[in-house]
Design a protein around this motif. Sequence first.
Motif, PDB file in Angstrom:
ATOM      1  N   THR A  97      -0.345   8.542  -1.619  1.00 44.41           N
ATOM      2  CA  THR A  97       0.195   8.031   0.486  1.00 44.41           C
ATOM      3  C   THR A  97      -0.817   7.454   1.227  1.00 44.41           C
ATOM      4  O   THR A  97      -2.036   7.144   1.140  1.00 44.41           O
ATOM      5  N   LYS A  98       0.289   7.222   2.283  1.00 42.81           N
ATOM      6  CA  LYS A  98      -1.351   6.246   3.477  1.00 42.81           C
ATOM      7  C   LYS A  98      -2.754   6.696   3.803  1.00 42.81           C
ATOM      8  O   LYS A  98      -3.587   6.865   3.387  1.00 42.81           O
ATOM      9  N   GLU A  99      -2.905   8.174   3.726  1.00 46.24           N
ATOM     10  CA  GLU A  99      -3.152   9.806   4.512  1.00 46.24           C
ATOM     11  C   GLU A  99      -4.416   9.398   3.368  1.00 46.24           C
ATOM     12  O   GLU A  99      -5.350   9.540   3.772  1.00 46.24           O
ATOM     13  N   ARG A 108      -4.959   7.419   0.484  1.00 45.55           N
ATOM     14  CA  ARG A 108      -5.414   6.328   0.545  1.00 45.55           C
ATOM     15  C   ARG A 108      -6.815   6.300   1.765  1.00 45.55           C
ATOM     16  O   ARG A 108      -7.572   6.044   1.520  1.00 45.55           O
ATOM     17  N   VAL A 109      -6.232   6.433   3.390  1.00 43.99           N
ATOM     18  CA  VAL A 109      -7.322   5.865   3.680  1.00 43.99           C
ATOM     19  C   VAL A 109      -8.157   6.989   3.904  1.00 43.99           C
ATOM     20  O   VAL A 109      -9.746   6.952   3.786  1.00 43.99           O
ATOM     21  N   TYR A 118      -4.086  -1.318   3.471  1.00 41.85           N
ATOM     22  CA  TYR A 118      -4.151  -1.197   4.868  1.00 41.85           C
ATOM     23  C   TYR A 118      -5.080  -1.609   5.922  1.00 41.85           C
ATOM     24  O   TYR A 118      -5.553  -1.444   5.819  1.00 41.85           O
ATOM     25  N   HIS A 141       5.321   4.809  -4.502  1.00 42.34           N
ATOM     26  CA  HIS A 141       4.125   4.142  -3.490  1.00 42.34           C
ATOM     27  C   HIS A 141       3.609   3.764  -4.442  1.00 42.34           C
ATOM     28  O   HIS A 141       2.408   3.494  -4.065  1.00 42.34           O
ATOM     29  N   THR A 184       1.772  -0.152  -4.550  1.00 42.62           N
ATOM     30  CA  THR A 184       1.111  -1.484  -3.803  1.00 42.62           C
ATOM     31  C   THR A 184       2.359  -2.745  -4.306  1.00 42.62           C
ATOM     32  O   THR A 184       2.382  -2.579  -5.427  1.00 42.62           O
ATOM     33  N   ASP A 211       5.326   0.025  -2.251  1.00 42.37           N
ATOM     34  CA  ASP A 211       4.773   0.688  -0.764  1.00 42.37           C
ATOM     35  C   ASP A 211       4.063  -0.482  -0.255  1.00 42.37           C
ATOM     36  O   ASP A 211       3.644  -2.477  -1.177  1.00 42.37           O
TER      37      ASP A 211
END
Length: 180
Positions: free
Chosen positions: A53-55, A57-58, A86, A134, A136, A140
């Motif tokens: 998820t974005k969270e 991955r960050v 991102y 998700h 990429t 995603d």
Amino acid sequence: MRGLVAWLTGLPGSGKTTIANAAAERLRAMGYRVEVLDGDWFRSHIDPEAGYTKEERVRHLVRASWVARLLARNGVIVICSFVSPYRDAREEVRKIISEEADFLEVYVKCPLEECIRRDPKGLYRKALAGEIRHFTGISDPYEEPLSPDLVLDTVNNSVEENAEKLVNLITSRLRGSRAS
Ligand SMILES: Nc1ncnc2c1ncn2[C@@H]1O[C@H](COP(=O)(O)OS(=O)(=O)O)[C@@H](OP(=O)(O)O)[C@H]1O
Ligand SMILES: Nc1ncnc2c1ncn2[C@@H]1O[C@H](COP(=O)(O)OP(=O)(O)O)[C@@H](O)[C@H]1O
């Protein structure tokens, strides 16, 4: 000597790992201390709980940046290869690393259709079949860098040509920061 981090970003299958390893080999042969931090390796050995998820991955990329920063401030050349899709996360990475080391953003550029054709791990096939969430490029986003320090085109240039471009940029940046 202050080290440097070259951060390779690009779609899965674009060629990040291949170029990172080829450049590292060349730099080691020139006598530099080099580490490659690769997304897959980092996920299996340091960050095994990381998801996509974005969270997640960050958080994973922030962890990787701190490891890269620690190595680089001890004079190591660190080549990081992470999808890092991102823009805002890549900015955060740059901020963390730049406090103690030089930072280069390198866009490993390859059209999605070619990445799907290469599909080195068979993951695009699964993602296209709806088996991976998700993913990429498929389910995603991938946000292209707007002003990378270097673009490596992996359709029109060979692995060796791209490795040489990366090595040239790294060594010229190191010479520049030593002179200043
Ligand atoms: N959902 C999803 N999206 C993207 N990639 C996926 C996914 N699931 C597994 N993989 C495989 O894991 C590698 C990406 O890990 P990274 O740590 O580089 O990704 S990220 O920076 O956190 O976005 C990536 O490796 P590379 O092919 O070397 O880029 C993929 O093979
Ligand atoms: N010019 C090129 N540069 C990098 N990889 C290339 C190139 N041409 C073909 N390839 C192939 O594409 C695949 C890229 O896989 P990989 O390096 O694992 O990508 P990534 O780490 O971005 O997922 C490899 O099988 C590699 O041999």
